[in-house]
Design a protein around this motif. Structure first.
Motif, PDB file in Angstrom:
ATOM      1  N   HIS A   1       0.835  -1.202   0.000  1.00  0.00           N
ATOM      2  CA  HIS A   1       0.000   0.000   0.000  1.00  0.00           C
ATOM      3  C   HIS A   1       0.873   1.256   0.000  1.00  0.00           C
ATOM      4  O   HIS A   1       0.634   2.186  -0.774  1.00  0.00           O
ATOM      5  N   VAL A   2       1.889   1.288   0.848  1.00  0.00           N
ATOM      6  CA  VAL A   2       2.811   2.428   0.902  1.00  0.00           C
ATOM      7  C   VAL A   2       3.554   2.560  -0.428  1.00  0.00           C
ATOM      8  O   VAL A   2       3.710   3.651  -0.970  1.00  0.00           O
ATOM      9  N   SER A   3       3.990   1.446  -0.963  1.00  0.00           N
ATOM     10  CA  SER A   3       4.708   1.442  -2.231  1.00  0.00           C
ATOM     11  C   SER A   3       3.828   1.982  -3.365  1.00  0.00           C
ATOM     12  O   SER A   3       4.268   2.801  -4.183  1.00  0.00           O
ATOM     13  N   ALA A   4       2.588   1.543  -3.404  1.00  0.00           N
ATOM     14  CA  ALA A   4       1.652   2.012  -4.433  1.00  0.00           C
ATOM     15  C   ALA A   4       1.361   3.507  -4.272  1.00  0.00           C
ATOM     16  O   ALA A   4       1.196   4.227  -5.258  1.00  0.00           O
ATOM     17  N   GLU A   5       1.322   3.975  -3.035  1.00  0.00           N
ATOM     18  CA  GLU A   5       1.070   5.391  -2.778  1.00  0.00           C
ATOM     19  C   GLU A   5       2.200   6.262  -3.339  1.00  0.00           C
ATOM     20  O   GLU A   5       1.946   7.312  -3.934  1.00  0.00           O
ATOM     21  N   ILE A   6       3.444   5.828  -3.158  1.00  0.00           N
ATOM     22  CA  ILE A   6       4.581   6.560  -3.712  1.00  0.00           C
ATOM     23  C   ILE A   6       4.442   6.663  -5.234  1.00  0.00           C
ATOM     24  O   ILE A   6       4.618   7.725  -5.821  1.00  0.00           O
TER      25      ILE A   6
ATOM     26  N   GLU B   1      -5.918   4.782 -10.340  1.00  0.00           N
ATOM     27  CA  GLU B   1      -6.079   4.954  -8.899  1.00  0.00           C
ATOM     28  C   GLU B   1      -5.004   4.157  -8.166  1.00  0.00           C
ATOM     29  O   GLU B   1      -4.458   3.191  -8.699  1.00  0.00           O
ATOM     30  N   GLN B   2      -4.769   4.524  -6.937  1.00  0.00           N
ATOM     31  CA  GLN B   2      -3.778   3.836  -6.124  1.00  0.00           C
ATOM     32  C   GLN B   2      -4.114   2.350  -5.985  1.00  0.00           C
ATOM     33  O   GLN B   2      -3.234   1.500  -6.046  1.00  0.00           O
ATOM     34  N   SER B   3      -5.383   2.020  -5.843  1.00  0.00           N
ATOM     35  CA  SER B   3      -5.779   0.612  -5.693  1.00  0.00           C
ATOM     36  C   SER B   3      -5.444  -0.189  -6.950  1.00  0.00           C
ATOM     37  O   SER B   3      -5.073  -1.367  -6.861  1.00  0.00           O
ATOM     38  N   LYS B   4      -5.552   0.428  -8.125  1.00  0.00           N
ATOM     39  CA  LYS B   4      -5.193  -0.258  -9.374  1.00  0.00           C
ATOM     40  C   LYS B   4      -3.687  -0.508  -9.429  1.00  0.00           C
ATOM     41  O   LYS B   4      -3.243  -1.551  -9.909  1.00  0.00           O
ATOM     42  N   ILE B   5      -2.916   0.450  -8.953  1.00  0.00           N
ATOM     43  CA  ILE B   5      -1.458   0.274  -8.921  1.00  0.00           C
ATOM     44  C   ILE B   5      -1.117  -0.901  -8.015  1.00  0.00           C
ATOM     45  O   ILE B   5      -0.336  -1.780  -8.391  1.00  0.00           O
ATOM     46  N   GLN B   6      -1.720  -0.938  -6.842  1.00  0.00           N
ATOM     47  CA  GLN B   6      -1.432  -2.010  -5.898  1.00  0.00           C
ATOM     48  C   GLN B   6      -1.783  -3.368  -6.511  1.00  0.00           C
ATOM     49  O   GLN B   6      -1.025  -4.334  -6.356  1.00  0.00           O
ATOM     50  N   ALA B   7      -2.889  -3.465  -7.219  1.00  0.00           N
ATOM     51  CA  ALA B   7      -3.275  -4.728  -7.856  1.00  0.00           C
ATOM     52  C   ALA B   7      -2.267  -5.129  -8.936  1.00  0.00           C
ATOM     53  O   ALA B   7      -1.990  -6.319  -9.116  1.00  0.00           O
ATOM     54  N   GLN B   8      -1.690  -4.154  -9.634  1.00  0.00           N
ATOM     55  CA  GLN B   8      -0.725  -4.432 -10.704  1.00  0.00           C
ATOM     56  C   GLN B   8       0.637  -4.871 -10.181  1.00  0.00           C
ATOM     57  O   GLN B   8       1.358  -5.579 -10.877  1.00  0.00           O
ATOM     58  N   ILE B   9       1.015  -4.451  -8.982  1.00  0.00           N
ATOM     59  CA  ILE B   9       2.368  -4.718  -8.496  1.00  0.00           C
ATOM     60  C   ILE B   9       2.478  -5.959  -7.630  1.00  0.00           C
ATOM     61  O   ILE B   9       3.582  -6.406  -7.322  1.00  0.00           O
ATOM     62  N   VAL B  10       1.370  -6.550  -7.260  1.00  0.00           N
ATOM     63  CA  VAL B  10       1.385  -7.654  -6.305  1.00  0.00           C
ATOM     64  C   VAL B  10       2.219  -8.839  -6.796  1.00  0.00           C
ATOM     65  O   VAL B  10       2.865  -9.525  -5.993  1.00  0.00           O
ATOM     66  N   ASP B  11       2.277  -9.096  -8.085  1.00  0.00           N
ATOM     67  CA  ASP B  11       3.012 -10.243  -8.612  1.00  0.00           C
ATOM     68  C   ASP B  11       4.432  -9.905  -9.063  1.00  0.00           C
ATOM     69  O   ASP B  11       5.109 -10.753  -9.639  1.00  0.00           O
ATOM     70  N   LEU B  12       4.869  -8.686  -8.814  1.00  0.00           N
ATOM     71  CA  LEU B  12       6.218  -8.275  -9.205  1.00  0.00           C
ATOM     72  C   LEU B  12       7.191  -8.468  -8.044  1.00  0.00           C
ATOM     73  O   LEU B  12       6.781  -8.656  -6.903  1.00  0.00           O
ATOM     74  N   GLU B  13       8.478  -8.405  -8.356  1.00  0.00           N
ATOM     75  CA  GLU B  13       9.490  -8.368  -7.301  1.00  0.00           C
ATOM     76  C   GLU B  13       9.573  -6.912  -6.850  1.00  0.00           C
ATOM     77  O   GLU B  13       9.958  -6.035  -7.626  1.00  0.00           O
ATOM     78  N   ASN B  14       9.192  -6.641  -5.627  1.00  0.00           N
ATOM     79  CA  ASN B  14       9.079  -5.282  -5.094  1.00  0.00           C
ATOM     80  C   ASN B  14      10.150  -5.027  -4.042  1.00  0.00           C
ATOM     81  O   ASN B  14      10.325  -5.823  -3.122  1.00  0.00           O
ATOM     82  N   TRP B  15      10.820  -3.888  -4.184  1.00  0.00           N
ATOM     83  CA  TRP B  15      11.864  -3.477  -3.249  1.00  0.00           C
ATOM     84  C   TRP B  15      11.602  -2.047  -2.806  1.00  0.00           C
ATOM     85  O   TRP B  15      11.217  -1.201  -3.624  1.00  0.00           O
TER      86      TRP B  15
END
Length: 144
Positions: A11-16, A33-47
């Protein structure tokens, strides 16, 4: 000091990302929207990108065969122009080499100042569309 850690709070990552990209979305009339970003990044390698132990940005990667696709390098506005983006790009390369790939790819809005960062670091345009440049750079498959 710039450090990295696996993302614990998407959530914090998507907000940035939402805050950084909002002007581009508005410029191109993209309803995002921020919620769409969060849905798109869930399957990525996030740092998370940390500056003096505070989260100031995000790196997102996707791997495929011999390629690493840099989906995002985001640095919060007030921390830009401090070398954090260049450091994050080097970290992307380190992570890609660690997984054994030999090509970095990314897409950037043509109006984004990040385009200059990528070209300064050896990325070349593979193709362009109305809104985007698609860039790539070969990397050495040796540990750095």
């Amino acid at each position: 000091m710039i450090t990295y850690q696996p993302t614990a709070d998407l959530h914090v990552s998507a907000e940035i990302t939402y805050k950084n990209m909002r002007s581009y979305y508005e410029h191109y009339s993209v309803n995002w929207e921020q919620s769409k970003i969060q849905a798109q990044i869930v399957d990525l390698e996030n740092w998370d990108i940390l500056y003096n132990s505070s989260i100031v940005g995000a790196i997102r990667l996707a791997f495929d065969n011999n390629e690493c696709y840099i989906r995002d390098i985001q640095v919060s506005d007030k921390f830009q122009n401090k070398g954090i983006g260049a450091s994050a790009l080097a970290e992307c390369e380190r992570l890609a080499i660690k997984t054994g790939v030999n090509l970095l790819r990314l897409r950037v809005f043509k109006i984004s100042p990040a385009y200059q960062l990528y070209t300064r670091n050896g990325f070349v345009i593979d193709k362009e569309e109305d809104r985007f440049f698609y860039l790539s750079r070969q990397i050495s498959n040796q540990e750095i």
